[in-house]
Write an enzyme that holds these catalytic residues in place. Structure first.
Site, short mmCIF file in Angstrom:
data_model
loop_
_atom_site.label_atom_id
_atom_site.label_comp_id
_atom_site.label_asym_id
_atom_site.label_seq_id
_atom_site.Cartn_x
_atom_site.Cartn_y
_atom_site.Cartn_z
N HIS A 158 -85.83 107.53 61.96
CA HIS A 158 -86.05 108.97 61.77
C HIS A 158 -84.71 109.70 61.60
O HIS A 158 -84.61 110.89 61.90
CB HIS A 158 -86.82 109.58 62.95
CG HIS A 158 -88.08 108.85 63.29
ND1 HIS A 158 -89.25 109.02 62.59
CD2 HIS A 158 -88.34 107.92 64.25
CE1 HIS A 158 -90.19 108.25 63.11
NE2 HIS A 158 -89.66 107.56 64.12
N SER A 279 -63.30 118.48 42.86
CA SER A 279 -63.96 119.75 42.53
C SER A 279 -63.04 120.58 41.64
O SER A 279 -61.81 120.54 41.78
CB SER A 279 -64.27 120.53 43.81
OG SER A 279 -64.58 121.87 43.53
N LYS A 285 -61.92 118.59 48.00
CA LYS A 285 -63.15 117.82 47.84
C LYS A 285 -62.90 116.42 47.29
O LYS A 285 -62.05 116.20 46.43
CB LYS A 285 -64.12 118.55 46.90
CG LYS A 285 -64.68 119.85 47.44
CD LYS A 285 -65.57 119.64 48.64
CE LYS A 285 -66.86 118.93 48.30
NZ LYS A 285 -67.69 119.66 47.35
N GLU A 292 -74.17 109.45 43.79
CA GLU A 292 -75.15 110.47 43.46
C GLU A 292 -75.74 110.25 42.07
O GLU A 292 -76.93 110.46 41.83
CB GLU A 292 -74.51 111.86 43.54
CG GLU A 292 -74.12 112.25 44.96
CD GLU A 292 -73.31 113.53 45.02
OE1 GLU A 292 -73.04 114.11 43.93
OE2 GLU A 292 -72.94 113.96 46.12
#
Length: 461
Positions: A158, A279, A285, A292
């Site tokens: 979970h 970024s 970043k 992704e």
């Protein structure tokens, strides 16, 4: 007005150019050019073997096809929409090269069994590439698991800290997923390795063909025994797309966790700069864009599966033009999963685990609560009673800001007189992991057994 189509004998009107463009498939099925020539060579050799065509004619066709294959590999063949698909384009190019005798190549076959053959050959030729790419990833996972058998990390259910586990054990879980993926693609070979050529349009042919000869020429181990099925079956393509979808599913699960593990909140992994991006506005970043992107590409693969399932739904026997829509999704899926596997392999291979952070995450939570419950159960306390005792201790720890291992022996014994000072050994995360010797568990010995078995499997492959 007569049409220029190779099939245009009974037609008097010619379609508008935009209609031809709509019906043509050469823009994508040219990817099967090699397979089309390969299939045509086997077919004409069969025509020669059975004396359906004179040997001289067959030899001219064979020589012409070989020349076309050489030109194809050199990148000098040009295809046209006017000739609709790869089959008619190759025949037209052959006619330009050797003259009207090229028209004899289509004796005893139809584009229906021809396209089915090309598609079988295309998928059959790509399956080993996919299987090899999965194997490479499996080898990387085994290598990393062997290096991290005793690296401790939280195990989750979970998405909550559950019990400490070995990072090597975690990696081997994905090894098993990819093992099943590979097995599915291996089985995909069975239904791909069936020759449809010789079924002709749908009913077979009156010519004395030798389908076994053609199948042997092409290396097929089986032959479709029903001509209707031969020209209309696309199960092998659906299996490929289904298998690819399962593969992408497993990659997305791994990529999702990687995206979490590299975040500031987790900080379990550091990805190589080669597999991350920055970024345009935030200088600090370091984004896991490759993970992704792989995760995102699953959608197109799933879509191709649903697309072909929908195309095949309620499709009557035998061949229908709908089946022109069977290939683009498969072609794109091949172009998608092979780079995904390659990029993912490089990404995980060059990632650096933050060993200390992983372990400390198991020491500042209550993931050793099960160890205390098992400790009590081993001393004869009924497990449900032990569960309740430890639950109360966890609540106490939350209220007082203490972990179980930080409580004094007096505090622990106040909950149960069965607890002795040796409990602190059991509450160590590395001990909790090491002691799980059950088959398939996260115990170090069990993980090493998994790795040993995996190495043996990969060696056999």
């Amino acid at each position: 007005m007569s049409t220029k189509k190779l099939w245009g004998g009974r037609f008097t009107d010619q379609a508008e150019e935009w209609v031809d463009d709509f019906g043509a498939s050469i823009s994508f099925d040219q990817l099967m050019a090699d397979e089309d020539i390969e299939g045509s060579l086997a077919h004409v050799k069969m025509l020669k073997h059975t004396n359906i065509l004179p040997a001289d004619d067959c030899d001219k066709i064979i020589a012409g096809l070989e020349d076309l294959r050489t030109e194809l590999h050199a990148g000098s063949l040009e295809f046209t929409t006017e000739n609709e698909d790869i089959h008619m384009n190759i025949e037209a190019l052959l006619t330009n090269k050797i003259g009207p005798v090229a028209g004899k190549l289509h004796t005893a076959r139809s584009r229906n069994d021809q396209v089915a053959l090309d598609f079988h050959l295309y998928v059959r030729n790509r399956l080993p590439q996919v299987i090899d790419a999965i194997t490479t990833l499996q080898m990387t996972l085994v290598e990393l698991a062997e290096e991290n058998v005793e690296t401790i990390m939280p195990g989750y259910t979970h998405l909550q800290h559950a019990q400490p586990i070995s990072y090597g054990h975690y990696l081997m879980a994905y090894y098993q997923m990819f093992k099943r993926d590979k097995e599915r693609f291996e089985f995909n070979k069975v239904h791909t390795d069936i020759s449809p050529i010789g079924a002709a349009a749908l009913a077979g042919t009156t010519f004395p063909t030798d389908r076994e000869y053609t199948a042997n020429e092409l290396g097929f181990s089986q032959i479709y025994l029903n001509s209707l099925d031969a020209v209309s079956d696309r199960d092998f393509a659906l299996e490929f797309l289904s298998n690819a979808s399962m593969l992408m599913l497993h990659l997305t699960r791994f990529c999702e966790e990687i995206s979490m593990w590299v975040s500031h909140e987790f900080n379990y992994l550091e990805l190589s700069d080669a597999y991350t991006t920055g970024s345009s506005i935030m200088p600090q970043k370091k984004n896991p864009d490759m993970a992704e992107l792989i995760r995102g590409k699953s959608g197109r693969v799933y879509g191709h599966l649903m697309g072909l399932l929908t195309t095949m739904k309620s499709l009557p026997l035998a061949y229908n033009k709908d089946l022109q829509e069977d290939k683009e999704g498969v072609f794109d899926t091949v172009r998608t999963i092979l780079p995904c596997l390659k990029v993912f392999n490089g990404m995980i291979k060059t990632a650096t685990p933050n060993v200390e952070r992983m372990k400390s995450a198991t020491e500042n939570d209550f993931s050793n609560a099960t160890e205390l419950a098992d400790y009590l159960a081993a001393k004869g306390v009924p497990f449900r009673e032990a569960h309740a005792i430890v639950g109360k201790l966890v609540l106490q720890g939350i209220n007082e800001g203490k972990n179980l291992q930080d409580m004094s022996i007096e505090e622990l014994q106040a909950a149960s007189d069965q607890i002795a000072p040796d409990v602190y050994v059991d509450l160590k995360s590395e001990v909790a992991v090491e002691r799980r010797h059950s088959l398939g568990g996260t115990g170090f010995d069990q993980v090493r057994k998994q790795i040993k078995a995996a190495k043996s499997e990969l060696a056999d492959d």
